[in-house]
Design a protein around this motif. Sequence first.
Motif, short mmCIF file in Angstrom:
data_model
loop_
_atom_site.label_atom_id
_atom_site.label_comp_id
_atom_site.label_asym_id
_atom_site.label_seq_id
_atom_site.Cartn_x
_atom_site.Cartn_y
_atom_site.Cartn_z
N MET A 115 0.84 -1.20 0.00
CA MET A 115 0.00 0.00 0.00
C MET A 115 0.87 1.24 0.00
N GLY A 116 0.52 2.21 -0.84
CA GLY A 116 1.25 3.46 -0.92
C GLY A 116 0.47 4.59 -0.31
N ILE A 117 1.18 5.52 0.34
CA ILE A 117 0.58 6.72 0.90
C ILE A 117 1.01 7.90 0.04
N VAL A 118 0.05 8.52 -0.65
CA VAL A 118 0.36 9.65 -1.52
C VAL A 118 -0.06 10.93 -0.84
N THR A 119 0.89 11.54 -0.16
CA THR A 119 0.78 12.92 0.29
C THR A 119 1.84 13.67 -0.50
N GLY A 120 1.50 14.87 -0.98
CA GLY A 120 2.38 15.48 -1.97
C GLY A 120 2.26 14.70 -3.27
N GLY A 121 3.29 14.77 -4.08
CA GLY A 121 3.19 14.18 -5.41
C GLY A 121 3.82 12.81 -5.57
N ALA A 122 3.21 12.01 -6.45
CA ALA A 122 3.84 10.82 -7.01
C ALA A 122 4.09 11.20 -8.47
N ILE A 123 5.29 11.62 -8.76
CA ILE A 123 5.58 12.34 -10.00
C ILE A 123 6.56 11.54 -10.86
N GLY A 124 6.28 11.45 -12.16
CA GLY A 124 7.21 10.77 -13.07
C GLY A 124 7.44 9.34 -12.64
N GLY A 125 8.69 9.03 -12.30
CA GLY A 125 9.00 7.69 -11.82
C GLY A 125 8.23 7.33 -10.57
N GLY A 126 7.86 8.34 -9.76
CA GLY A 126 7.03 8.09 -8.59
C GLY A 126 5.65 7.60 -8.97
N SER A 127 5.12 8.08 -10.09
CA SER A 127 3.83 7.60 -10.58
C SER A 127 3.95 6.15 -11.04
N GLU A 128 5.12 5.77 -11.57
CA GLU A 128 5.34 4.39 -11.99
C GLU A 128 5.45 3.48 -10.76
N PHE A 129 6.09 3.97 -9.71
CA PHE A 129 6.20 3.23 -8.45
C PHE A 129 4.80 2.91 -7.93
N ILE A 130 3.92 3.92 -7.94
CA ILE A 130 2.57 3.76 -7.42
C ILE A 130 1.80 2.66 -8.14
N THR A 131 2.02 2.53 -9.46
CA THR A 131 1.29 1.51 -10.22
C THR A 131 1.67 0.10 -9.82
#
Length: 260
Positions: A115-131
């Motif tokens: 499970m991921g906690i998104v406070t602030g941004g999941a940006i670029g590679g961070g968006s890929e991590f979230i998936t």
Amino acid sequence: MDTIIKQFENKGQGTVRLDLKYQPSIALVTLENPTRHNALSGKMMVELHSIITLLEKSQDLVAVIFRGGGGSSFCAGLDLKFARQYVNTIEDSLALNKLMYNNIQRITQLPLLTMGIVTGGAIGGGSEFITGLDFICMSKESGFIHFVQTRMGVSSPWGGMQRLISLVGKKKALLWMAGAYKLDAAHGVNHGVVDIVVDKDKDCLDQTVIFLNQFVVDRVTGQKVSPLAVRGMKKLAIRADGDWDYQSKVFATTGGFANL
């Protein structure tokens, strides 16, 4: 992979921390590079690689939470300050991407709920991590997912496109990834990407623990749920291809009818 790890270990700033006993049956992984919005340096990617190995070996965990540290973003992808100093050739870039692709792929294969906690941004590679995570908690206060890859002149280097297709379908994944879409909490829930929405950043971690506790303790009886059974369900979800031989082997590892 060993060569890549040696190349990038201790390169750049930041750290990744693991608390294996954060809550009963729940571990906590924190990405800590707050001055860089928790973007990942080579050092952090190597530390994450080692942490995933520990999670793979764990026998009593049911779930693991991933978050960004320091009251900053979840993750802003690759730390460009690190990259400008240590990534000098296309071979360096490909090696680094291979390491992070491997990290996220191994996370998707963990026999744990992630499970991921998104406070602030999941940006670029961070968006890929979230998936690569099973569930997401996002804060209305500051959380967002931003697929900025094409605006930086790159494609999807960490496997995010393929995973996003499995979540939302090919057309929407292509629209979001190629069109650099930015999703807030409401959009995330509407499209089935986000599972929990909270009003304030400070509430996300507590609500995540409450959500995960349903897999740890039975809400009716108060009894602890078998970790092997939950982990078995995750294994079946990873390999949802109807293979009876595989399903029967997983069933046997949980104790089978001995537990009924």
